[in-house]
Design a protein around this motif. Structure first.
Motif, PDB file in Angstrom:
ATOM      1  N   SER A 120     -41.105  14.129  28.044  1.00  0.00           N
ATOM      2  CA  SER A 120     -39.710  13.811  27.748  1.00  0.00           C
ATOM      3  C   SER A 120     -39.102  14.857  26.813  1.00  0.00           C
ATOM      4  N   ALA A 121     -37.784  14.963  26.831  1.00  0.00           N
ATOM      5  CA  ALA A 121     -37.090  15.968  26.023  1.00  0.00           C
ATOM      6  C   ALA A 121     -37.280  15.752  24.532  1.00  0.00           C
ATOM      7  N   THR A 122     -37.625  14.529  24.139  1.00  0.00           N
ATOM      8  CA  THR A 122     -37.784  14.247  22.702  1.00  0.00           C
ATOM      9  C   THR A 122     -39.216  14.460  22.210  1.00  0.00           C
ATOM     10  N   THR A 123     -40.169  14.601  23.127  1.00  0.00           N
ATOM     11  CA  THR A 123     -41.578  14.716  22.731  1.00  0.00           C
ATOM     12  C   THR A 123     -41.855  15.879  21.785  1.00  0.00           C
ATOM     13  N   PRO A 124     -41.332  17.100  22.042  1.00  0.00           N
ATOM     14  CA  PRO A 124     -41.646  18.220  21.135  1.00  0.00           C
ATOM     15  C   PRO A 124     -41.281  17.965  19.681  1.00  0.00           C
ATOM     16  N   TYR A 125     -40.288  17.106  19.449  1.00  0.00           N
ATOM     17  CA  TYR A 125     -39.855  16.847  18.081  1.00  0.00           C
ATOM     18  C   TYR A 125     -40.878  16.022  17.293  1.00  0.00           C
ATOM     19  N   ARG A 126     -41.861  15.477  17.976  1.00  0.00           N
ATOM     20  CA  ARG A 126     -42.923  14.766  17.265  1.00  0.00           C
ATOM     21  C   ARG A 126     -43.926  15.752  16.668  1.00  0.00           C
ATOM     22  N   TYR A 127     -43.850  17.013  17.085  1.00  0.00           N
ATOM     23  CA  TYR A 127     -44.861  18.005  16.697  1.00  0.00           C
ATOM     24  C   TYR A 127     -44.290  19.167  15.883  1.00  0.00           C
ATOM     25  N   PHE A 128     -43.022  19.481  16.112  1.00  0.00           N
ATOM     26  CA  PHE A 128     -42.343  20.534  15.355  1.00  0.00           C
ATOM     27  C   PHE A 128     -40.942  20.052  15.010  1.00  0.00           C
ATOM     28  N   LYS A 129     -40.507  20.406  13.811  1.00  0.00           N
ATOM     29  CA  LYS A 129     -39.180  19.968  13.364  1.00  0.00           C
ATOM     30  C   LYS A 129     -38.078  20.516  14.256  1.00  0.00           C
ATOM     31  N   ASP A 130     -38.168  21.799  14.592  1.00  0.00           N
ATOM     32  CA  ASP A 130     -37.137  22.441  15.393  1.00  0.00           C
ATOM     33  C   ASP A 130     -37.684  23.745  15.975  1.00  0.00           C
ATOM     34  N   LYS A 131     -36.829  24.487  16.656  1.00  0.00           N
ATOM     35  CA  LYS A 131     -37.245  25.743  17.273  1.00  0.00           C
ATOM     36  C   LYS A 131     -37.725  26.739  16.221  1.00  0.00           C
ATOM     37  N   ASP A 132     -37.060  26.797  15.084  1.00  0.00           N
ATOM     38  CA  ASP A 132     -37.488  27.724  14.036  1.00  0.00           C
ATOM     39  C   ASP A 132     -38.931  27.467  13.631  1.00  0.00           C
ATOM     40  N   ALA A 133     -39.321  26.214  13.573  1.00  0.00           N
ATOM     41  CA  ALA A 133     -40.679  25.858  13.157  1.00  0.00           C
ATOM     42  C   ALA A 133     -41.710  26.331  14.172  1.00  0.00           C
ATOM     43  N   ILE A 134     -41.412  26.193  15.444  1.00  0.00           N
ATOM     44  CA  ILE A 134     -42.381  26.641  16.447  1.00  0.00           C
ATOM     45  C   ILE A 134     -42.444  28.163  16.496  1.00  0.00           C
ATOM     46  N   MET A 135     -41.308  28.837  16.285  1.00  0.00           N
ATOM     47  CA  MET A 135     -41.326  30.302  16.233  1.00  0.00           C
ATOM     48  C   MET A 135     -42.131  30.778  15.024  1.00  0.00           C
ATOM     49  N   ALA A 136     -42.003  30.079  13.913  1.00  0.00           N
ATOM     50  CA  ALA A 136     -42.776  30.444  12.716  1.00  0.00           C
ATOM     51  C   ALA A 136     -44.273  30.294  12.988  1.00  0.00           C
ATOM     52  N   ALA A 137     -44.667  29.245  13.707  1.00  0.00           N
ATOM     53  CA  ALA A 137     -46.074  29.035  14.042  1.00  0.00           C
ATOM     54  C   ALA A 137     -46.588  30.144  14.949  1.00  0.00           C
ATOM     55  N   LEU A 138     -45.776  30.535  15.932  1.00  0.00           N
ATOM     56  CA  LEU A 138     -46.172  31.615  16.835  1.00  0.00           C
ATOM     57  C   LEU A 138     -46.321  32.927  16.081  1.00  0.00           C
ATOM     58  N   ARG A 139     -45.395  33.207  15.192  1.00  0.00           N
ATOM     59  CA  ARG A 139     -45.443  34.459  14.443  1.00  0.00           C
ATOM     60  C   ARG A 139     -46.612  34.479  13.472  1.00  0.00           C
ATOM     61  N   ALA A 140     -46.891  33.352  12.850  1.00  0.00           N
ATOM     62  CA  ALA A 140     -48.036  33.287  11.932  1.00  0.00           C
ATOM     63  C   ALA A 140     -49.331  33.591  12.678  1.00  0.00           C
ATOM     64  N   ASP A 141     -49.475  33.041  13.879  1.00  0.00           N
ATOM     65  CA  ASP A 141     -50.676  33.306  14.666  1.00  0.00           C
ATOM     66  C   ASP A 141     -50.771  34.785  15.038  1.00  0.00           C
ATOM     67  N   ALA A 142     -49.639  35.389  15.420  1.00  0.00           N
ATOM     68  CA  ALA A 142     -49.643  36.808  15.782  1.00  0.00           C
ATOM     69  C   ALA A 142     -50.003  37.686  14.588  1.00  0.00           C
ATOM     70  N   PHE A 143     -49.424  37.398  13.431  1.00  0.00           N
ATOM     71  CA  PHE A 143     -49.744  38.171  12.222  1.00  0.00           C
ATOM     72  C   PHE A 143     -51.213  38.026  11.841  1.00  0.00           C
TER      73      PHE A 143
END
Length: 209
Positions: free
Chosen positions: A45-68
């Motif tokens: 569902s469209a609301t499911t991702p919000y149970r795991y990340f606050k917003d798009k910025d949060a998921i981008m931060a997680a991706l960047r942290a892993d890359a760094f």
């Protein structure tokens, strides 16, 4: 009523979300990532991702942290595994840097492309970014300690200067403005100019995979 998620459930689905976001980043860049699209990709569902990340910025931060973190690990391993004098270790770090970019240009773009959010808002990204930055001065410290550079050398600043010129050549290559061979030539010449006062020269291998 949503079921109660275990820590493993949360960790597994966060990983799936990040993998989906990374695929979209590779195809469309950051602009192509939205929670609605990620939900569609994963069949939830469209609301499911919000149970795991606050917003798009949060998921981008997680991706960047892993890359760094992966980038920093490659530099750390190159330094630690290199045998020989300090100059050899510096050469190994530069070589590992370029090999990382060639092996995973998507991760490298992720580290530096697009809007960069406030690090203080994302402690894990702040930690990973600082870890990566530290790898850029470690080999300079080694050259100072070995007497290859003056004792009063600002290792952090010189490391940052070397990182800046290396990053510039790499980004021009990724943008299609420099051939692979020209990128290597520029990296070697720029490094020579930065270190010319010491008479040092660091060569990198253009045949690196």
């Amino acid at each position: 009523m949503p079921r109660v998620l275990s820590d493993d459930d949360v960790s597994d689905f966060r990983a799936r979300l990040c993998e989906a976001a990374l695929r979209r980043f590779g195809k469309e860049g950051e602009a192509g990532i939205s929670f609605r699209k990620l939900a569609d990709d994963l069949g939830v569902s469209a609301t499911t991702p919000y149970r795991y990340f606050k917003d798009k910025d949060a998921i981008m931060a997680a991706l960047r942290a892993d890359a760094f973190d992966r980038f920093a690990l490659a530099m750390e391993r190159a330094y630690d595994r290199s045998e020989g004098p300090a100059l050899s270790r510096a050469r190994a770090v530069l070589q590992a840097y370029i090999e990382f970019v060639q092996a995973d240009p998507r991760a490298y773009r992720l580290m530096f492309d697009g809007d960069q959010h406030e690090l203080r808002d994302y402690p894990d990204l702040q930690r990973a970014s600082a870890r990566a930055k530290a790898t850029m001065s470690r080999h300079v410290v080694g050259m100072v300690e070995a007497g290859l550079l003056p004792a009063d050398t600002d290792a952090a600043m010189l490391g940052f200067v070397m990182w800046s010129q290396l990053h510039g050549a790499v980004m021009l290559h990724l943008a299609g403005k420099l051939s692979r061979e020209t990128m290597f030539e520029i990296v070697e010449e720029a490094t020579r100019l930065v270190l010319r006062g010491s008479g040092l020269k660091i060569k990198v291998k253009a045949e690196a995979a």
